[in-house]
Design an enzyme around this catalytic site. Structure first.
Site, PDB file in Angstrom:
ATOM      1  N   HIS A 363      36.011  43.985  36.985  1.00 22.53           N
ATOM      2  CA  HIS A 363      37.223  43.548  37.691  1.00 22.53           C
ATOM      3  C   HIS A 363      37.747  42.201  37.219  1.00 22.53           C
ATOM      4  O   HIS A 363      38.661  41.662  37.847  1.00 22.53           O
ATOM      5  CB  HIS A 363      36.982  43.456  39.199  1.00 22.53           C
ATOM      6  CG  HIS A 363      36.676  44.749  39.858  1.00 22.53           C
ATOM      7  ND1 HIS A 363      37.639  45.545  40.449  1.00 22.53           N
ATOM      8  CD2 HIS A 363      35.503  45.403  40.044  1.00 22.53           C
ATOM      9  CE1 HIS A 363      37.081  46.624  40.962  1.00 22.53           C
ATOM     10  NE2 HIS A 363      35.770  46.561  40.732  1.00 22.53           N
ATOM     11  N   LYS A 556      47.830  36.451  48.741  1.00 19.03           N
ATOM     12  CA  LYS A 556      46.624  36.819  47.989  1.00 19.03           C
ATOM     13  C   LYS A 556      45.692  35.623  48.034  1.00 19.03           C
ATOM     14  O   LYS A 556      46.079  34.551  48.495  1.00 19.03           O
ATOM     15  CB  LYS A 556      46.971  37.192  46.541  1.00 19.03           C
ATOM     16  CG  LYS A 556      47.873  36.172  45.825  1.00 19.03           C
ATOM     17  CD  LYS A 556      48.240  36.611  44.414  1.00 19.03           C
ATOM     18  CE  LYS A 556      49.381  37.587  44.328  1.00 19.03           C
ATOM     19  NZ  LYS A 556      49.064  38.811  43.615  1.00 19.03           N
ATOM     20  N   ARG A 557      44.441  35.800  47.584  1.00 23.40           N
ATOM     21  CA  ARG A 557      43.544  34.650  47.505  1.00 23.40           C
ATOM     22  C   ARG A 557      44.219  33.513  46.740  1.00 23.40           C
ATOM     23  O   ARG A 557      44.980  33.762  45.803  1.00 23.40           O
ATOM     24  CB  ARG A 557      42.239  35.050  46.803  1.00 23.40           C
ATOM     25  CG  ARG A 557      41.314  35.897  47.663  1.00 23.40           C
ATOM     26  CD  ARG A 557      40.834  35.168  48.904  1.00 23.40           C
ATOM     27  NE  ARG A 557      39.925  34.099  48.552  1.00 23.40           N
ATOM     28  CZ  ARG A 557      38.602  34.192  48.598  1.00 23.40           C
ATOM     29  NH1 ARG A 557      38.021  35.297  49.025  1.00 23.40           N
ATOM     30  NH2 ARG A 557      37.848  33.170  48.261  1.00 23.40           N
ATOM     31  N   LYS A 562      46.496  32.665  39.797  1.00 24.02           N
ATOM     32  CA  LYS A 562      47.528  33.421  40.521  1.00 24.02           C
ATOM     33  C   LYS A 562      48.812  32.606  40.703  1.00 24.02           C
ATOM     34  O   LYS A 562      49.842  33.125  41.097  1.00 24.02           O
ATOM     35  CB  LYS A 562      46.991  33.893  41.872  1.00 24.02           C
ATOM     36  CG  LYS A 562      45.843  34.901  41.753  1.00 24.02           C
ATOM     37  CD  LYS A 562      45.306  35.281  43.130  1.00 24.02           C
ATOM     38  CE  LYS A 562      44.041  36.132  43.088  1.00 24.02           C
ATOM     39  NZ  LYS A 562      44.290  37.550  42.734  1.00 24.02           N
ATOM     40  N   THR A 664      46.539  44.708  43.520  1.00 21.81           N
ATOM     41  CA  THR A 664      46.802  45.901  44.327  1.00 21.81           C
ATOM     42  C   THR A 664      47.850  45.574  45.394  1.00 21.81           C
ATOM     43  O   THR A 664      48.561  46.466  45.859  1.00 21.81           O
ATOM     44  CB  THR A 664      45.518  46.418  45.001  1.00 21.81           C
ATOM     45  OG1 THR A 664      44.790  45.303  45.527  1.00 21.81           O
ATOM     46  CG2 THR A 664      44.640  47.157  44.015  1.00 21.81           C
ATOM     47  N   LYS A 668      51.285  47.554  47.129  1.00 20.02           N
ATOM     48  CA  LYS A 668      51.613  47.672  48.560  1.00 20.02           C
ATOM     49  C   LYS A 668      53.035  47.194  48.814  1.00 20.02           C
ATOM     50  O   LYS A 668      53.770  47.772  49.622  1.00 20.02           O
ATOM     51  CB  LYS A 668      50.604  46.871  49.395  1.00 20.02           C
ATOM     52  CG  LYS A 668      49.186  47.423  49.284  1.00 20.02           C
ATOM     53  CD  LYS A 668      48.111  46.459  49.771  1.00 20.02           C
ATOM     54  CE  LYS A 668      46.742  46.917  49.260  1.00 20.02           C
ATOM     55  NZ  LYS A 668      45.689  45.886  49.437  1.00 20.02           N
TER      56      LYS A 668
HETATM   57  C1  26Q Z   1      30.211  36.764  42.843  1.00 21.38           C
HETATM   58  C2  26Q Z   1      29.011  36.070  42.915  1.00 21.38           C
HETATM   59  C3  26Q Z   1      28.653  35.386  44.080  1.00 21.38           C
HETATM   60  C4  26Q Z   1      29.511  35.428  45.163  1.00 21.38           C
HETATM   61  C5  26Q Z   1      30.697  36.115  45.079  1.00 21.38           C
HETATM   62  C6  26Q Z   1      31.060  36.778  43.932  1.00 21.38           C
HETATM   63  C7  26Q Z   1      32.330  37.498  43.858  1.00 21.38           C
HETATM   64  C8  26Q Z   1      32.822  38.161  44.962  1.00 21.38           C
HETATM   65  C9  26Q Z   1      34.024  38.837  44.904  1.00 21.38           C
HETATM   66  C10 26Q Z   1      33.071  37.544  42.691  1.00 21.38           C
HETATM   67  C11 26Q Z   1      34.274  38.230  42.644  1.00 21.38           C
HETATM   68  C12 26Q Z   1      34.757  38.869  43.761  1.00 21.38           C
HETATM   69  C13 26Q Z   1      36.032  39.600  43.799  1.00 21.38           C
HETATM   70  C14 26Q Z   1      36.787  39.873  42.766  1.00 21.38           C
HETATM   71  C15 26Q Z   1      38.066  40.576  42.928  1.00 21.38           C
HETATM   72  O1  26Q Z   1      38.502  40.816  44.036  1.00 21.38           O
HETATM   73  N1  26Q Z   1      38.745  40.943  41.837  1.00 21.38           N
HETATM   74  C16 26Q Z   1      40.002  41.652  41.953  1.00 21.38           C
HETATM   75  O2  26Q Z   1      39.733  43.038  41.939  1.00 21.38           O
HETATM   76  C17 26Q Z   1      40.889  43.793  42.218  1.00 21.38           C
HETATM   77  C18 26Q Z   1      40.497  45.239  42.308  1.00 21.38           C
HETATM   78  O3  26Q Z   1      40.198  45.739  41.050  1.00 21.38           O
HETATM   79  C19 26Q Z   1      41.953  43.555  41.158  1.00 21.38           C
HETATM   80  O4  26Q Z   1      43.116  44.218  41.548  1.00 21.38           O
HETATM   81  C20 26Q Z   1      42.246  42.058  41.005  1.00 21.38           C
HETATM   82  O5  26Q Z   1      43.118  41.843  39.922  1.00 21.38           O
HETATM   83  C21 26Q Z   1      40.945  41.304  40.803  1.00 21.38           C
HETATM   84  O6  26Q Z   1      41.188  39.908  40.791  1.00 21.38           O
END
Ligand code: 26Q
Length: 819
Positions: A363, A556-557, A562, A664, A668
């Site tokens: 991702h 978004k985050r 971004k 995503t 929406k």
């Molecule tokens: C990793 C290690 C320790 C703690 C947390 C994490 C962690 C948690 C969540 C690292 C990344 C995430 C989330 C990533 C994420 O949401 N990526 C998004 O994924 C979407 C679905 O595929 C995409 O549409 C987005 O572009 C992408 O940023």
């Protein structure tokens, strides 16, 4: 597939059925609450309705499990540290055909059905896109009738609640289980041992792990209804518990701390969802969480496979195991360990099963975001797994050396072990070599994936990599979130087949873009949704906003890539332009932001503060006179999104090209008739291609230009020197125009832009402003705007997560969906 599970008429309850359902619900509330329905609180109503749905869903689940067992059906197991489910009641009522019954029962008792639904807390067990994608996927797997389990953790506290004090974000625990969870089914009989630490001993010819810590994981099931089918998917979330809640020997010694230590250690596992940041502190707990998820899930699916098939040689054929990013990548050594050490399989056979079963989705392209773990930590916590990782790596590097003799640098680059500095295990290579497929989440992302971060692997394993573009569920993100538009679609498209499950039918709207009445109706639906948002903003922030203004929404985050900050630069430029010519005929705009910053992400928090500072100045300036409003809505999440997406005129998708894997939210918005201002990035590209680029406001550098600029040397300061509008904006922010009590507050932020600007805001600024002018021009012609909006909706049929899941099923899981 079992016919009775796919009855297409499930949604069409007769009037008599609905009356019966309504009466049954009233009776149930009376029974469960011990009061008559009109005395019961909104919470009681919510919980009782949930229980009523859960009872029906549990029956459907048992039917599904039985049917799949009899058919010896292949199943998919979606392993994810995050499932961002949001509220469940409204979705369940729609899936069960009970919406009317519920509404009538509530109204009959003098309860506002909407207020009842709002009593349900969001299940926010995810950070953002990745977690919400997992939730959309469960909805689609159930709807498509795919035998499916989601596997996750039952966090006691989900994504933190965001509060804003004087423009600054603070985090509060998300105590979502405080009043219990009416949806979950505790399954104490599903109980697996999970070990940590200890040592590995020789055991005949093999090896055996003797952990020195033990806990148990038990299952909590959440049932995900399919729409237009009796099929359901199961989200199984693990809860860790100590094997012995009290160490009585220690207790008798009077050592209460030691007596309760095991209980505490186990309970810590489920304590809280880790936020998406890369702070290394406290990370051992995260590794423990990942291992509990993986170990319990694999033991569970192996037990089910053995019950169905009696032997594990068909595991890879009958069980697809999907890794949602590398967070569950310990599934690789754990599956090998279970097959080899616990079930006596040979290395070669185990590896073959593993490869056939596993697949992995990436991702992110940011190299710094790729997960690694210190070898020392694995050695201490999971010694047998480390051995198996070494063995796998040795096997892999052996074949690599044959194709790349004398190229030690290449071998080092593809090694699972990073030998530079403190040795670390790299989870992406581990996942790649032990899977049969690795996919990215949009066309561009998948291309860049094999050209950049995984280029070496793509060279040796070209057929392993593929693309599956993300999608979103139209049930939640259109039917539920936007009843006004949904009913328009029902009128115009009819419901057989239903667009809710056949989203490709949206293409039939394209010719209707020329229908003047439809354009007026679409605008009326939008206005209605904007009024709903205006009401929420008034309630939450005490701020009046004009529903007739252009709602420009960026949610978004909060992340530098971004580029919320680029949006702020435009807001300031517009503010300055209005102040310079207050008498001009400005298109009124309401710029809405929402999003959380990871608690340790200082720059992201500074951006939130800047948004608030700019909002305060802009919103109170008499020269602006309400023609520009800036709003930051706190605590963005699924439920807030359900109000925001339908109310947007303009969707902001302005990441630096090549950084947003897919996005995503972009889908929406467009599905709800917003137009997009965006860069040529992620899935926005494919949306523009499907809709027609002329119906998008595309601006800025593309991914190739970005990488060229970076290699040729980017000088952000040149833009500042040469573009007077940009200079005025940056000077105002740097000099404290928006922070008069602390004039240096944003000097550092602006200096970083001038000296480094890692995400190329200054390079894209001028073109962004030009695109914003095109937006204004079109918005002055509401009828033309509506035509574009309809064509956007019409082009979104391919972005249903149903399409996405069909592709996964066919190209990755080898379990095609019929119909
Ligand atoms: C990793 C290690 C320790 C703690 C947390 C994490 C962690 C948690 C969540 C690292 C990344 C995430 C989330 C990533 C994420 O949401 N990526 C998004 O994924 C979407 C679905 O595929 C995409 O549409 C987005 O572009 C992408 O940023």
């Amino acid at each position: 597939m079992n016919e009775s599970l796919t009855d297409p008429d499930i949604l069409g309850l007769s009037d008599a059925d609905k009356r019966a359902a309504s009466a049954a619900l009233l009776a149930r509330i009376e029974r469960e609450s011990g009061r008559t329905p009109n005395l019961s609180s909104l919470d009681t109503w919510m919980r009782t309705a949930a229980h009523a749905c859960r009872a029906e869903l549990a029956e459907r689940m048992n039917q599904c499990l039985r049917a799949d067992r009899q058919a010896k059906a292949k199943r998919v197991h979606y392993l994810s540290m995050e499932f961002l489910m949001g509220r469940a009641l409204s979705n369940a009522l729609a899936a069960l055909g009970l919406e009317t019954a519920f509404r009538e029962a509530a109204c009959a008792a003098g309860r506002d059905p909407g207020a009842v639904l709002e009593r349900e807390p969001d299940a926010a067990l995810g950070n953002g896109g990745l977690g919400r994608l997992a939730a959309c996927f469960l909805d689609s797997m159930a709807t498509l009738g795919l035998p499916a389990f989601g596997y996750g953790l039952r966090y006691e506290y989900g994504m933190f609640a965001q509060r804003i004090h004087d423009g600054c974000q603070t985090e509060e625990p998300d105590d979502w289980l405080r009043d219990g969870n009416p949806w979950e089914l505790h399954r104490p009989e599903l109980r697996y041992r999970v070990g940590f630490g200890g040592r590995v001993v020789s055991d005949g010819p093999g090896r055996r792990w003797v952990p020195n810590e033990q806990l148990h994981a038990t299952a909590y099931d959440f049932i995900v209804p399919g729409h237009g089918t009796r099929r359901v998917a199961v989200l199984r979330q693990w809860q860790a518990a100590p094997s012995e809640p009290i160490d009585y020997a220690a207790f008798s010694r009077g050592d209460h701390a030691a007596a309760g230590a095991a209980k505490q250690a186990a309970e810590r596992i489920n304590w809280v969802l880790y936020p998406d940041d890369s702070t290394p502190a406290g990370r051992q707990l995260r590794l423990r969480q990942e291992y509990v998820l993986v170990s319990a899930s694999l033991q569970d699916l192996i037990a089910r496979h053995l019950a169905d098939h009696g032997r594990l040689t068909s595991l890879g054929d009958k069980a697809a195991i999907h890794l949602n990013d590398t967070h569950p990548a310990l599934a690789v050594p754990e599956l090998l360990r279970l097959l080899i050490d616990e079930h006596g399989m040979s290395w070669d056979a185990a590896l073959a099963q593993c490869r056939q079963a596993l697949s992995y989705t990436n991702h992110t392209l940011m190299p710094e975001a790729l997960e690694t773990w210190p070898l020392s930590m694995l050695e201490e916590l999971l010694p047998r797994h480390l051995e198996l990782i070494f063995q796998l790596n040795a096997w892999f590097l052996n074949t690599v050396r044959r194709s790349h003799p004398n190229d030690d640098a290449f071998v080092a680059r593809v090694s699972v072990i990073d030998e530079r500095g403190e040795r670390r295990v790299r989870m992406a290579p581990l996942s790649i070599i032990a899977s049969h497929r690795v996919n990215g989440v949009s066309q561009l992302h998948s291309e860049l994936m094999v050209e950049t971060i995984f280029a070496d692997f793509a060279q040796i394993l070209p057929r392993r990599f593929c693309n599956v573009t993300n999608g979103v569920t139209p049930r939640r993100w259109l039917a539920q979130a936007n009843p006004s538009l949904a009913s328009l679609l029902d009128q115009r498209l009819g419901t057989s087949p239903n667009w809710r499950t056949h989203l490709e039918r949206l293409s039939e709207l394209a010719p209707l873009a020329n229908d003047e009445r439809l354009r007026a109706e679409v605008l009326a639906a939008k206005l209605h949704n904007k009024q709903r948002l205006a009401e929420l903003v008034r309630r939450e922030l005490g701020l009046p906003i004009d529903p007739h203004s252009l709602f420009d929404v960026h949610i978004k985050r909060i992340h530098e890539y971004k580029r919320q900050l680029l949006n702020v630069l435009h807001v300031v430029a517009r503010f300055q332009a209005i102040c310079a010519a207050p008498e001009a005929d400005w298109v009124p705009r309401t710029v809405v932001f929402a999003g959380k910053a990871a608690s340790a992400y200082v720059i992201a928090k500074t951006i939130i503060r800047l948004i608030h500072d700019v909002a305060r100045v802009v919103n109170s300036d008499p020269r602006v006179d309400g023609r520009l409003r800036v709003v930051f809505l706190p605590n963005y999440g699924v439920s807030l999104g359900e109000v925001l997406f339908p109310a947007a005129d303009l969707s902001q998708q302005i990441s630096t090209a090549g950084t947003e894997a897919s996005g995503t939210g972009n889908m929406k918005f467009a599905l709800n008739g917003a137009l997009t201002i965006g860069t040529w990035d992620g899935a926005t590209i494919e949306m523009a291609q499907a809709v027609g680029r002329e119906h998008f406001f595309i601006f800025g550098l593309d991914a190739n230009q970005v990488s060229e600029l970076r290699t040729n040397g980017y000088e952000p300061r040149a833009h500042y020197e040469n573009e007077p509008k940009l200079k005025a904006v940056l000077d105002a922010i740097a000099e404290g125009s928006f922070s008069p009590n602390e004039t240096d507050r944003y000097r550092g932020l602006v200096n970083t832009l001038l000296n480094r600007d890692a995400y190329l805001l200054l390079a894209d600024f001028a073109d962004y402003l030009a695109a914003q002018e095109r937006v204004d021009t079109l918005f002055r012609q509401p009828d033309e705007w509506a035509r574009h909006a309809i064509l956007n909706i019409a082009g979104m049929g391919g972005f249903s997560s149903d399409r996405t899941i069909r592709e996964y099923a066919r190209t990755i899981w080898n379990m095609p969906v019929h119909g």
